[in-house]
Design an enzyme around this catalytic site. Structure first.
Site, short mmCIF file in Angstrom:
data_model
loop_
_atom_site.label_atom_id
_atom_site.label_comp_id
_atom_site.label_asym_id
_atom_site.label_seq_id
_atom_site.Cartn_x
_atom_site.Cartn_y
_atom_site.Cartn_z
N ASP A 13 -2.57 3.64 3.91
CA ASP A 13 -2.44 2.18 3.95
C ASP A 13 -1.07 1.82 4.50
O ASP A 13 -0.23 1.26 3.80
CB ASP A 13 -2.64 1.58 2.53
N HIS A 245 7.52 8.52 -1.88
CA HIS A 245 6.20 8.77 -2.47
C HIS A 245 5.28 9.56 -1.53
O HIS A 245 4.87 10.68 -1.83
CB HIS A 245 5.51 7.44 -2.80
O1 LIG Z 1 7.09 -1.49 -6.77
C1 LIG Z 1 6.06 -1.23 -6.15
N1 LIG Z 1 4.95 -1.97 -6.30
C2 LIG Z 1 3.81 -1.69 -5.61
N2 LIG Z 1 3.69 -0.69 -4.77
C3 LIG Z 1 4.75 0.09 -4.59
C4 LIG Z 1 5.95 -0.15 -5.23
N3 LIG Z 1 6.81 0.77 -4.86
C5 LIG Z 1 6.17 1.56 -3.99
N4 LIG Z 1 4.92 1.14 -3.82
C6 LIG Z 1 3.88 1.75 -2.97
O2 LIG Z 1 2.87 2.27 -3.82
C7 LIG Z 1 2.83 3.69 -3.74
C8 LIG Z 1 3.47 4.32 -4.94
O3 LIG Z 1 3.00 3.78 -6.11
C9 LIG Z 1 3.54 4.08 -2.47
O4 LIG Z 1 2.61 4.28 -1.45
C10 LIG Z 1 4.44 2.90 -2.19
O5 LIG Z 1 4.47 2.59 -0.82
#
Ligand SMILES: O=c1[nH]cnc2c1ncn2[C@@H]1O[C@H](CO)[C@@H](O)[C@H]1O
Length: 321
Positions: A13, A245
């Site tokens: 994504d 991540h």
């Molecule tokens: O704070 C956040 N809220 C929502 N999505 C996030 C946040 N930080 C990173 N990701 C996204 O969600 C995945 C990891 O959980 C990663 O793919 C990152 O891009």
């Protein structure tokens, strides 16, 4: 290239850290990227497809097919949680890149996953970087998928730590908890890399400066899109750097020995205030009653990571490109 590079499909994504993982994959001789499949999460699916095509065009890799994935959750839910505040409204750091020239293939993501698993039984690894809708759809489409697919390495879950959407849930699992529960209990060979692990892997502000200064094509591209992602981390986590991540999950697929794992049964909470919570059962206690974890297949959950090596591999490979 290695003699027999591992065939991988990245379900993605994009997303800033997705872009990093995809470019890391294209620079990793241990793997052959045989396709990208797209999903909502960081952006809506339509934009994820556009970004996937764009990233491959920038890389000169339009030979790699892109299959568009689901626009709704496995329960046909349309109220999606999109993390554009993490990545920019375009998913790629608000850069207003021109639209890609290419198009996705006709097949859906789930159909492509099923086809490739059938073509190369036991040989394809899926690296799932977003909500797990497409993977769950592939499982529903073809009961043999779970044995034909080699391995599913997924970025998702918060095992014994707080989530990043709320204290209970990590973003990818929260995006489609029902799909995640299907994947975790499917019997496929699953490695889950959660934020309990990826929050140990930080690309620092200093590392970013090195990327900016390098001549590597991918490093140069990423240097342009990293601003929003860094600002977000500075603001909400108070870290002098960003969590890696998606690249970390990808590297678990390349070299599982970069991490250690525990094995057990994972179920996902699908309702209520803890929707998206991942609960791991280590099988140590035999409970008196049947539980929702009894007799379910096990998965591997990453618990420790060689973070310096992950960062080093990422930096080296992107800077040499
Ligand atoms: O704070 C956040 N809220 C929502 N999505 C996030 C946040 N930080 C990173 N990701 C996204 O969600 C995945 C990891 O959980 C990663 O793919 C990152 O891009």
């Amino acid at each position: 290239m290695a003699a027999h590079p591992k065939k991988i499909i990245i379900d993605t994504d994009p997303g800033v850290d997705d872009a990093m993982a995809i470019y890391l994959a294209l620079r990793s001789p241990e793997v052959e990227v045989i396709g990208l499949t797209t999903i909502y999460g960081n952006v809506y699916t339509t934009l994820a497809t556009r970004n996937a095509l764009h990233l491959l065009e920038v890389a000169g890799r339009t030979d790699i097919p892109v299959a568009e994935g689901s626009h709704v959750t496995i329960t046909k839910g349309t109220k999606l949680r999109i993390a554009d505040f993490v990545h920019g409204v375009d998913g790629l750091g608000n850069q207003n890149f021109p639209p890609p020239k290419g198009k996705p293939i006709e097949q859906s993501a789930a159909a492509f996953l099923v086809e490739q698993a059938n073509l190369h039984p036991g040989k394809v690894t899926v690296v799932a970087l977003g909500p797990l809708t497409n993977i769950a759809l592939a499982i529903q489409l073809d009961p043999a998928f779970v044995k034909n697919i080699g391995q599913i390495v997924l970025l998702g879950g918060a095992f014994s730590v707080n989530g990043n959407v709320n204290p209970a849930a990590e973003a990818n699992i929260f995006g489609d908890p029902d799909a995640a529960d299907i994947v975790f209990t499917s019997g496929a060979d699953v490695i889950a890399v959660g934020i309990n692990v990826t929050h140990q892997v930080v690309l620092t502000d200093a590392d970013r400066d090195k990327l900016v200064q390098s001549n590597g094509k991918f490093a140069q591209y990423l240097a342009k899109i990293l601003d929003v992602y860094f600002s977000y981390h500075h603001e909400v986590y108070n870290t002098r750097g960003v969590y890696l991540h998606d690249p970390t999950a990808f590297l678990a697929a390349v070299d599982p020995s970069l991490m250690t794992y525990i094995e057990g049964v994972v179920r996902v909470q699908t309702t209520g205030i803890t929707r998206g919570l991942t609960i791991f059962y280590n099988k140590q206690k035999r409970f008196a009653e049947e539980t929702e974890w009894s007799d379910k297949p096990t998965v591997k959950v990453a618990v420790t990571v060689d973070a310096p090596t992950v960062v080093k591999l990422l930096m080296e490979r992107l800077m040499e490109s």
